[in-house]
Write a protein that holds these residues in place. Sequence first.
Motif, mmCIF file in Angstrom:
data_model
loop_
_atom_site.group_PDB
_atom_site.id
_atom_site.type_symbol
_atom_site.label_atom_id
_atom_site.label_comp_id
_atom_site.label_asym_id
_atom_site.label_seq_id
_atom_site.Cartn_x
_atom_site.Cartn_y
_atom_site.Cartn_z
ATOM 1 N N TRP A 87 0.681 -1.083 -0.016
ATOM 2 C CA TRP A 87 -0.098 -0.099 0.078
ATOM 3 C C TRP A 87 0.794 1.250 0.021
ATOM 4 O O TRP A 87 0.625 2.173 -0.710
ATOM 5 C CB TRP A 87 -0.991 -0.051 1.254
ATOM 6 N N LEU A 88 2.006 1.198 0.652
ATOM 7 C CA LEU A 88 2.847 2.291 0.970
ATOM 8 C C LEU A 88 3.520 2.611 -0.362
ATOM 9 O O LEU A 88 3.612 3.895 -0.995
ATOM 10 C CB LEU A 88 3.829 2.432 2.047
ATOM 11 N N PHE A 100 -4.239 8.377 -2.607
ATOM 12 C CA PHE A 100 -4.449 8.279 -0.956
ATOM 13 C C PHE A 100 -5.886 8.398 -0.570
ATOM 14 O O PHE A 100 -6.532 9.092 -1.037
ATOM 15 C CB PHE A 100 -3.777 9.022 -0.186
ATOM 16 N N TRP A 102 -8.402 8.111 2.826
ATOM 17 C CA TRP A 102 -8.453 7.825 4.203
ATOM 18 C C TRP A 102 -8.902 6.561 4.759
ATOM 19 O O TRP A 102 -8.500 5.927 5.822
ATOM 20 C CB TRP A 102 -9.365 8.923 5.183
ATOM 21 N N SER A 104 -8.412 3.625 3.236
ATOM 22 C CA SER A 104 -7.352 2.824 3.210
ATOM 23 C C SER A 104 -6.340 3.068 4.227
ATOM 24 O O SER A 104 -5.649 1.968 4.760
ATOM 25 C CB SER A 104 -6.580 2.727 1.719
ATOM 26 N N LEU A 105 -5.884 4.167 4.588
ATOM 27 C CA LEU A 105 -5.163 4.447 5.860
ATOM 28 C C LEU A 105 -5.780 3.860 7.271
ATOM 29 O O LEU A 105 -4.864 3.211 7.969
ATOM 30 C CB LEU A 105 -4.872 5.890 6.004
#
Length: 124
Positions: A87-88, A100, A102, A104-105
């Motif tokens: 992911w990163l 990006f 949120w 997913s974070l």
Amino acid sequence: MKGYGLALCSVVLVSLAQLLMRSAMLQFPAWPDVLTPILWQHPQPLVFLFIGLSAYALSMLCWMLSLRHLALSRVYPLLSISYVLVWLAAISLPVFGETFRWSSLAGVGLIVAGLLCVSLPGKK
């Protein structure tokens, strides 16, 4: 310590494999054109696919060797680190075009929290 090193090597290799295969799939032509000579004129997707599959194979070898040194219950949670790494890399590297989000974070945060819950030693 050797078992953890092999397990982390497996995690890095499987993450690299996923990224390479994603890159290869982005570059492949549409399905009808795959069987035409056009594909062989631009071999980069095939090379990325081959390297990605090879990284998967090496990852499996490292994984099996790590299991010689450590219990499965100690090593298995480490696999979730690959989700975070992929992911990163996907949101950091422009070649993937991932945005990006949120949500997913939050999912990555839950993965890390779960990893910590399972992996940290408890009180005896």
